[in-house]
Design a protein around this motif. Structure first.
Motif, PDB file in Angstrom:
ATOM      1  N   VAL B 268      45.835  42.279  46.948  1.00 58.68           N
ATOM      2  CA  VAL B 268      44.949  42.337  45.784  1.00 58.68           C
ATOM      3  C   VAL B 268      43.540  41.919  46.181  1.00 58.68           C
ATOM      4  N   ALA B 272      40.413  44.564  46.296  1.00 60.14           N
ATOM      5  CA  ALA B 272      39.283  44.281  45.402  1.00 60.14           C
ATOM      6  C   ALA B 272      37.997  44.281  46.199  1.00 60.14           C
ATOM      7  N   LEU B 361      50.288  48.326  41.297  1.00 58.38           N
ATOM      8  CA  LEU B 361      49.848  47.277  40.380  1.00 58.38           C
ATOM      9  C   LEU B 361      48.725  46.474  41.018  1.00 58.38           C
ATOM     10  N   ALA B 362      48.875  46.177  42.302  1.00 55.75           N
ATOM     11  CA  ALA B 362      47.828  45.438  43.008  1.00 55.75           C
ATOM     12  C   ALA B 362      46.529  46.247  43.008  1.00 55.75           C
ATOM     13  N   VAL B 364      45.622  48.538  40.832  1.00 59.81           N
ATOM     14  CA  VAL B 364      45.069  48.539  39.478  1.00 59.81           C
ATOM     15  C   VAL B 364      44.352  47.222  39.205  1.00 59.81           C
ATOM     16  N   GLY B 365      45.008  46.115  39.574  1.00 60.59           N
ATOM     17  CA  GLY B 365      44.389  44.807  39.387  1.00 60.59           C
ATOM     18  C   GLY B 365      43.062  44.719  40.120  1.00 60.59           C
ATOM     19  N   ALA B 366      43.058  45.188  41.378  1.00 54.22           N
ATOM     20  CA  ALA B 366      41.828  45.132  42.158  1.00 54.22           C
ATOM     21  C   ALA B 366      40.753  46.014  41.523  1.00 54.22           C
ATOM     22  N   SER B 367      41.163  47.164  40.972  1.00 56.90           N
ATOM     23  CA  SER B 367      40.156  48.065  40.412  1.00 56.90           C
ATOM     24  C   SER B 367      39.586  47.505  39.112  1.00 56.90           C
ATOM     25  N   PHE B 368      40.340  46.632  38.428  1.00 54.66           N
ATOM     26  CA  PHE B 368      39.750  45.969  37.262  1.00 54.66           C
ATOM     27  C   PHE B 368      38.553  45.155  37.701  1.00 54.66           C
ATOM     28  N   VAL B 369      38.745  44.408  38.796  1.00 59.27           N
ATOM     29  CA  VAL B 369      37.661  43.574  39.302  1.00 59.27           C
ATOM     30  C   VAL B 369      36.455  44.439  39.659  1.00 59.27           C
ATOM     31  N   THR B 400      38.773  30.983  36.891  1.00 65.34           N
ATOM     32  CA  THR B 400      39.815  31.098  37.915  1.00 65.34           C
ATOM     33  C   THR B 400      39.671  29.995  38.957  1.00 65.34           C
TER      34      THR B 400
END
Lengths: 244, 815
Positions: B268, B272, B361-362, B364-369, B400
């Protein structure tokens, strides 16, 4: 539908202590070709950003196409820009990954509307590039890129077309073609064009010139000639004391 | 938006290469770990020696223990039970075999025993001859009569030779009457004895390890067996032949889960970073999109779409290759005896799906950032010339970081205040991750700060190059942080894991050495003959001698809340007899209490507490009589005798006297050193697992660092061009880049060391009382060296490429 395309009321913009616009109040009627002129640092670009909703003034009010921009969120401003405003910048107007045709219909696609093929063909013919539909921006000259930018700016039939130094990077002949295109769209379709420039020759294509100096309006000139504009420029602001 | 994303990808393939590589390697590791986990869960052990018998009956190795104190439960409450695996072989009565013969349809019933035997130095398994049909072995020669033996063809012996065989504590001479050959590979070479000899040598005549049943219906056999055992057919029979696979499978599951989870988390971070980098590359494009009318949400969706397309491609490739890496990892683990090598490696579609899902999922999470950063690009940046970095501190980053630091501090306090002994290591893993996460969340700020702190030494060592390098690092903190974060992660995780391991080993070895009262040891792989202790004690050079039996017991009554499904460590010694037990004071019993225990093979026994002892924390055991414990181990005999020398006797004399006393018996005599070395060897297995884990994480972060630095540096072509036009020579620019690389390495190493310290220092305070871990400094220095070399290479090579050609060309507007 008001007769004003854009109105600024006592608009003030500060960046980190520097005052870029110092209480500007002005309105622009529909269907006119106005040039905003001034020396570097006069606040021309800031003026254009605030008028177009690209940036928020520190204080004051902007009314664009009859809509008050005060207090609106970023999404509202974006959608307003997309549907009612056209932009032509000095350089880097086009997305290098899209073809000419795709660049032109970009605002329509962003809005989720299906582009009318005949409209697109008409606009491309209007700017003289219908033979270059499938080309990428990298394959076009500077002048051709600016013409594609104009086509994109016109495709949504905007209330205002803002141009920021559109001929700054072009040679004189290509610049004349581009400026001619802009004037043409004002004459034939009643388009409102507000152009920021520092070039008196470019300003002479406009119906009306507004002079900015040190963040304030420093005068207006109707039916400008290049010489009259150049003469006025030398007396703007602090230069007035020097030149005299 | 999606079409726009696709077109951008087609055009800017190079820009997304970094993300592709990062996702590919991360998903590869996760997929391989998924395969290891599936292997552990299935615990499929192909049956070897029992292959011919369609139905096999074995002992019930599962013990049910209550999870809650039955005394506190209401009569109506459900009793929650947990399953424990009995560590010693549970054997079956011969009477059961007789019962099974009576079941209609059953053609033949053969009981089987296996006991360790030695021919010289070779270790083999001994069996009774009638169990040869279970494989089945083909015989050349004669079946063995008492005093004779049939040997495995793999041993290369001839009929008629006399063979000295050590089994059950003593050596006997047997004549080879035949050679047996198995149709398939069998792990342990076999020796077949006549039934009376086998019964005697097994140590438990009249009881079988497993019973093979030919013919008969499974249901009928199961009914006849009832509670006396467990019935298996097909693939399930392997677990009876190799009972160690139960625990081995569990270990594999834990190992795979930890490695896979850690890799996913690191992924992740790394992804990111690469996505953010590629967003920065396209800042002007994205600003143009915003100006022309793309809402922030549409921009985020575009970033997500691009990330997903790249992610899907990379994940697809990775899960296709996952089984290859998984098999290699399994082979490494089996080769080092971390897991039983008889397990069969299986990687089906389930780990592929899980790995794909986790990796996506990782992504997607990274792309949110990255998407959040992209959507906050102001449209006016399309017109700006200079690429000035944005404010990096968002509320999410700050929160965080605060939460992570709070968590890390809390873990440290808990460790120091509450924990004793080696269990303190359990907080270290999460602590490393929390400190690393926290620092990574605010990495640009920390990078800037550390660079500022380092400015005096940098100025002193380098000249104008260093000044520019420092400036670049501080102003371009986000970009520098993109390289610092992965190196920091790698340094932190590697240092923490390795030194935790070395410290634990050192503590364990020190504890063992301090507690060791013995001066010599007499041991046998086939067990010590019961006459040995008496023989040894008869020597005048011996002050005392005690048998040493290790096993595990399970406390049933009174309810032991501190006992988990691994039971309690047990030690059998000669000093205790009858049914006495010595308990550690931490269990809260008193002298005279009675405990109901289950021994290692499930036999229930009641013992009485004769002493309560303060034992070393983390190494507590129940001390029982050797005579009670030994018969209920798989071996059946005590494997070692610890000997204390009489005053004035030196170790060489003692050793030679011991050898004389045990002449003719299959024993070895060793001194203190042998014992300590053997103990240290046992710790190595666990160490090897750690190194594998650390190695994988480091390999992955190396790839991502190279990725990031190469992309970031290539992007600075224009910046280098401007520098050269202002008077820097190409060599000076490269030296400046070198200083930047050195700075990045130094900052990353400092931060990584902090991260590791956050986990190691509390642990060391608890177990050794000092702040520093025990272990060779060379490891730390090696980690540092790798970080420095990596950063320098990853920044200098692209810088060299980016400064080729004329400076003027590099600075021209047309990109």
């Amino acid at each position: 539908m008001t007769t004003e395309a854009v109105r600024l009321e006592a608009v003030r913009k500060e960046y980190r202590g520097v005052v870029a616009l110092d209480g500007v109040s002005i309105s622009f009627p529909r269907g006119g070709f106005t040039a905003v002129m001034g020396p570097s640092g006069s606040g021309k670009s800031t003026f254009l950003h605030c008028a177009a909703g690209l940036d928020r003034p520190t204080s004051g009010r902007v009314v664009l196409d009859g809509r008050d921009l005060d207090g609106k969120n970023e999404t509202y401003l974006t959608k307003l820009r997309r549907d009612r405003v056209g932009f032509v910048f000095q350089a880097f107007n086009l997305l290098p990954a899209l073809t000419v045709e795709q660049n032109v219909v970009l605002p329509l696609q962003l809005a989720g509307r299906r582009p009318d093929k005949r409209l697109v063909a008409r606009i491309l013919a209007h700017v003289g590039l219908d033979g270059r539909r499938k080309h990428l921006p990298g394959q076009l000259s500077g002048g051709q890129q600016q013409r594609v930018a104009i086509a994109r700016a016109l495709v949504t039939d905007p209330a205002v077309l803002f141009a920021d130094e559109p001929t700054g990077a072009l040679d004189t002949r290509t610049a004349a073609e581009v400026l001619g295109l802009l004037r043409d769209s004002v004459r034939s379709s009643g388009q409102t064009v507000i152009m920021v420039t520092h070039d008196p020759v470019a300003a002479s294509y406009a119906d009306d010139v507004v002079f900015l100096a040190d963040g304030r309006i420093a005068g207006r000139l109707a039916r400008p000639t290049a010489e009259a504009v150049a003469e006025r420029m030398t007396h703007l602001g602090a230069w007035d004391r020097v030149a005299a | 938006m999606f079409k726009l994303a696709l077109r951008t990808l087609r055009l800017r393939k190079g820009g997304f290469l970094a993300t592709f590589v990062a996702v590919f390697f991360g998903a590869l590791v996760v997929s391989a770990c998924g395969g290891l986990m599936e292997t552990g869960i299935r615990s499929e052990t192909p049956v070897q020696r029992l292959a011919a018998a369609p139905i096999v009956v074995g002992g019930q190795q599962t013990l049910e223990l209550p999870k809650e104190d039955p005394a506190t439960l209401e009569p109506d409450d459900k009793h929650k039970l947990e399953n424990s695996t009995l560590p010693e072989r549970v054997r079956l009565d011969a009477a059961l075999a007789a019962r099974l013969r009576a079941v209609p349809g059953v053609a033949n019933v053969v009981g089987e025993v296996s006991f360790p035997a030695q021919i010289g130095a070779a270790s083999v398994l001994g069996h009774a001859w009638d169990s040869a049909v279970l494989t089945p072995y083909a015989l050349t020669g004669q079946a063995p009569k008492p005093g004779e033996v049939v040997v495995d063809s793999g041993l290369g012996l001839a009929v008629g030779d006399t063979l000295p065989v050590a089994a059950h504590g003593s050596v006997g001479q047997y004549r080879i009457s035949g050679i047996a050959e198995a149709p398939q590979a069998v792990r342990d070479p076999a020796l077949f004895f006549a039934a009376p000899d086998a019964g005697r040598l097994s140590g438990h005549p009249g009881r079988f390890d497993t019973i093979g049943v030919f013919g008969g219906d499974v249901a009928a056999v199961t009914a006849a067996v009832g509670d006396a055992g467990v019935v298996a057919t097909g693939g399930g029979r392997g677990a009876f032949e190799f009972p160690e696979t139960g625990k081995g499978g569990e270990n594999l599951i834990v190992l795979a889960a930890v490695s896979g989870g850690l890799s996913a988390m690191v992924m992740v971070f790394v992804v990111a970073g690469t996505l953010t980098l590629s967003t920065q590359q396209r800042q002007r494009e994205l600003a143009l999109l915003r100006a022309v009318g793309t809402t922030p949400r549409q921009l985020r969706r575009m970033v997500l779409g691009e990330a997903l397309v790249v992610g899907l491609l990379a994940v697809g490739a990775a899960v296709a290759l996952g089984p290859v890496l998984g098999q290699w990892l399994f082979d490494q683990l089996a080769g080092h005896h971390v897991v039983p090598d008889v397990l069969r490696f299986e990687q089906g579609w389930v780990p592929a799906v899980v790995a794909a899902g986790a990796s996506l999922l990782a992504v997607v999470g990274a792309s949110f950032v990255a998407g959040r950063r992209a959507s906050r690009i102001r449209p006016t940046e399309a017109l700006a010339e200079a690429a000035v970095e944005r404010r990096w501190l968002t509320p999410i980053r700050l929160i965080t970081a605060i939460l992570c630091f709070a968590g890390g501090t809390a873990l440290a306090i808990v460790t120091v205040a509450v924990m004793t002994g080696p269990v303190a290591a359990s907080t270290a893993g999460p602590a490393v991750m929390l400190w690393a996460f926290g620092l990574a969340a605010i990495s640009p700020g920390v990078t800037k700060l550390t660079a500022t702190l380092l400015s005096w030494p940098v100025h002193a060592l380098t000249g104008v190059n260093g000044r520019v390098a420092l400036r670049n690092t501080r102003v371009g903190a986000v970009r520098a942080a993109g390289a610092v974060t992965p190196i920091m992660l790698a340094v932190g995780i590697a240092t923490a894991n390795i030194y935790l391991q070395t410290t634990q080993e050192a503590v364990s070895n020190q504890a063992y050495t301090e507690d060791l009262r013995a001066d010599a040891v007499v041991g046998a792989a086939v067990g010590l003959d019961p006459s040995v202790p008496a023989r040894v004690r008869a020597l005048p050079e011996v002050a005392s001698a005690s048998e040493y039996v290790t096993s595990t017991v399970f406390v049933e009554k009174p309810f032991d809340s501190g006992q988990d499904d691994d039971g309690r460590s047990a030690l059998g010694v000669s000093e205790l007899s009858g049914n006495a037990v010595e308990v550690p004071s931490t269990l809260g019993h008193h002298v005279g209490d009675t405990l109901s225990l289950r021994l290692g093979d499930g036999t229930p026994v009641d013992v009485r507490v004769t002493a309560v002892v303060d034992q070393r924390p983390g190494f507590e055991k129940l001390v029982l009589p050797a005579g009670l414990l030994a018969p209920h181990t798989t071996l059946g005999l005590a494997p070692q005798l610890l000997v204390r020398a009489a005053p004035g006797v030196d170790s060489a004399t003692l050793a030679s006297r011991l050898r004389e006393a045990t002449a003719g018996l299959p024993v070895f005599v060793g001194d203190r050193g042998t014992l300590i070395a053997a103990h240290a060897k046992g710790n190595e297995v666990g160490a090897w697992v750690n190194y594998l884990l650390v190695g994988m994480i480091i390999a992955y972060t190396v790839i991502s660092v190279v990725n990031t630095l190469v992309t970031a540096t290539a992007r600075r072509r224009r910046e280098f061009g401007v520098q050269r036009l202002s008077g820097f020579t190409r060599g000076q620019v490269l030296r400046m880049a070198g200083v930047e690389g050195g700075l990045i390495a130094t900052i990353a190493v400092l931060l990584g060391t902090l991260v590791a310290a956050g986990a190691i220092v509390p642990f060391c305070l608890v177990v050794t009382g000092s702040l520093l871990p025990s272990g060779p400094v060379a490891i730390y220095l090696a980690v540092l060296a790798i970080a420095v070399v990596l950063s320098l290479v990853a920044i200098l090579v692209p810088a060299w490429a980016a400064t080729r050609g004329r400076a003027v060309d590099a600075t021209s507007i047309g990109e």
